[in-house]
Design a protein around this motif. Structure first.
Motif, short mmCIF file in Angstrom:
data_model
loop_
_atom_site.label_atom_id
_atom_site.label_comp_id
_atom_site.label_asym_id
_atom_site.label_seq_id
_atom_site.Cartn_x
_atom_site.Cartn_y
_atom_site.Cartn_z
N ARG A 46 -27.24 -1.83 -28.56
CA ARG A 46 -26.28 -1.66 -27.46
C ARG A 46 -25.63 -0.27 -27.52
O ARG A 46 -25.48 0.31 -28.60
CB ARG A 46 -25.22 -2.75 -27.53
N ARG B 115 -22.77 2.50 -27.72
CA ARG B 115 -21.46 2.55 -28.39
C ARG B 115 -20.70 3.76 -27.88
O ARG B 115 -21.25 4.84 -27.81
CB ARG B 115 -21.63 2.64 -29.91
N ASP C 161 -31.78 -11.28 -28.77
CA ASP C 161 -30.34 -11.09 -28.79
C ASP C 161 -29.91 -10.20 -29.96
O ASP C 161 -29.02 -9.35 -29.81
CB ASP C 161 -29.63 -12.44 -28.88
N GLY D 97 -20.56 -4.99 -37.11
CA GLY D 97 -19.74 -4.77 -35.94
C GLY D 97 -20.09 -3.51 -35.18
O GLY D 97 -20.14 -3.50 -33.95
N LYS D 98 -20.35 -2.41 -35.90
CA LYS D 98 -20.61 -1.13 -35.25
C LYS D 98 -21.94 -0.52 -35.67
O LYS D 98 -22.26 0.60 -35.27
CB LYS D 98 -19.49 -0.15 -35.57
N PRO E 78 -25.01 -7.37 -24.63
CA PRO E 78 -24.16 -8.46 -25.14
C PRO E 78 -22.74 -7.97 -25.36
O PRO E 78 -22.51 -6.91 -25.93
CB PRO E 78 -24.84 -8.85 -26.46
N GLN E 79 -21.78 -8.74 -24.87
CA GLN E 79 -20.38 -8.38 -25.01
C GLN E 79 -19.79 -8.89 -26.31
O GLN E 79 -18.76 -8.39 -26.76
CB GLN E 79 -19.58 -8.96 -23.82
N SER E 80 -20.40 -9.88 -26.91
CA SER E 80 -19.93 -10.42 -28.18
C SER E 80 -21.13 -10.63 -29.09
O SER E 80 -22.27 -10.71 -28.64
CB SER E 80 -19.16 -11.73 -27.97
N MET E 81 -20.86 -10.74 -30.38
CA MET E 81 -21.92 -10.88 -31.36
C MET E 81 -22.63 -12.22 -31.18
O MET E 81 -21.97 -13.26 -31.13
CB MET E 81 -21.34 -10.76 -32.77
N PRO E 82 -23.98 -12.21 -31.06
CA PRO E 82 -24.70 -13.48 -30.92
C PRO E 82 -24.49 -14.40 -32.11
O PRO E 82 -24.10 -13.97 -33.20
CB PRO E 82 -26.17 -13.02 -30.82
N TRP F 54 -28.17 -6.55 -29.60
CA TRP F 54 -26.85 -6.29 -30.17
C TRP F 54 -26.82 -4.98 -30.95
O TRP F 54 -25.88 -4.18 -30.81
CB TRP F 54 -26.45 -7.46 -31.08
N LEU G 231 -23.92 -13.50 -36.04
CA LEU G 231 -22.63 -13.80 -36.67
C LEU G 231 -22.82 -14.66 -37.91
O LEU G 231 -22.17 -14.44 -38.95
CB LEU G 231 -21.72 -14.51 -35.67
#
Length: 214
Positions: free
Chosen positions: A211, A213, A204, A140-141, A61-65, A208, A69
Motif C-alpha cells: 500500500r 505510505r 490481502d 504497521g509501516k 486496505p484501510q486496516s490490517m487484514p 497491505w 494481524l
C-alpha cells in the motif's frame, strides 16, 4: 364599419403573423455556416474512453487484514517465548560451566562441552527473538521487504518444525518420555509457520505491504 383593435385591450385577438407583421425568430438549423454543438468523441477501437482505465484499481486496505494481524501477534508471542528460553539456556550454561570448573577429568570436559552448546543455543534463540519482535513491530509501516523476510522466516520455521516432529516420532517409537512433548511442539510450530506463510502470500497480505505510505 370596422374599428381597429384596441392595443390596450387584453382580450383582443392576437395579431396574425403575415405580410407586414414582424416574424418571430425561428431557431436556425445547424448546417453550412453555422457552428454545431460539440459532440462527444467516441472511443477509438481497442482503446478505453477518456477518463476510464482498463480495469479497476485494487482497493487499498484501510486496516490490517485479519491473518496479517494474527501473524503480528504470534510474532510478538514467539519473540517473548524465545527471550525466556534464551534466559533459561544461558542460566543452565553458566551453571554447567561452574560445575565443570569444580570437576576434573571427563566430567569437566563434558560439562564444558554442554555449556558451550547451551551458550550457542541461547545466542541463536536471542537472535531469533530479536528478529521476531522486530518483524512484528514493522507490520504497521513495513513494506515488501518486511513481508518477504517474514515469508522466509516462516519457511525456515516450517523446516525446523518438521525436524522436531520427526524427532518426536522417532522418540515415541522407542518409548522415550520426551516423544509426546516433541510431537506437540513440532505440530504447534508447523501450524504457526504455515499461518505465517499463508498470511504473507494472500492477496490481502500483499496489498497491505504494497500500500502507498504518505
Amino acid at each position: 364599419m370596422s374599428y381597429p383593435p384596441d392595443p390596450n385591450n387584453p382580450y383582443g385577438q392576437k395579431q396574425p403573423q403575415g405580410y407586414g407583421y414582424p416574424q418571430q425568430p425561428q431557431p436556425q438549423p445547424a448546417g453550412y455556416g453555422y457552428p454545431q454543438p460539440p459532440q462527444p468523441q467516441p472511443a477509438a477501437y481497442g482503446y478505453p474512453p477518456v477518463g476510464q482505465g482498463y480495469g479497476f484499481q485494487p482497493a487499498v486496505p484501510q486496516s490490517m487484514p485479519g491473518l496479517v494481524l494474527t501473524t503480528r501477534v504470534l510474532l510478538f508471542v514467539i519473540g517473548g517465548v524465545q527471550v525466556i528460553l534464551t534466559g533459561i539456556l544461558l542460566l543452565v550454561a553458566a551453571t554447567a560451566k561452574h560445575e565443570a570448573n569444580t570437576r576434573h577429568g571427563d566430567t569437566a570436559v563434558f560439562g564444558n562441552a554442554a555449556a558451550g552448546v547451551l551458550l550457542v543455543l541461547g545466542i541463536v534463540y536471542l537472535l531469533a527473538s530479536v528478529l521476531s519482535i522486530t518483524l512484528g513491530a514493522k507490520f504497521g509501516k513495513g513494506g515488501p521487504a518486511t513481508r518477504i523476510t517474514t515469508l522466509v522466516y516462516g519457511c525456515i520455521s516450517l523446516l525446523l518444525g518438521l525436524l522436531v516432529l520427526i524427532s518426536g516420532l522417532s522418540q515415541s517409537s522407542t518409548s522415550n518420555p520426551g516423544g509426546p512433548f516433541g510431537l506437540i511442539i513440532g505440530a504447534l510450530w508447523i501450524g504457526i509457520a504455515i499461518l505465517w506463510i499463508v498470511a504473507m502470500s494472500t492477496r490481502d497480505g500483499v496489498a497491505w505491504f504494497n500500500r502507498p505510505r504518505y
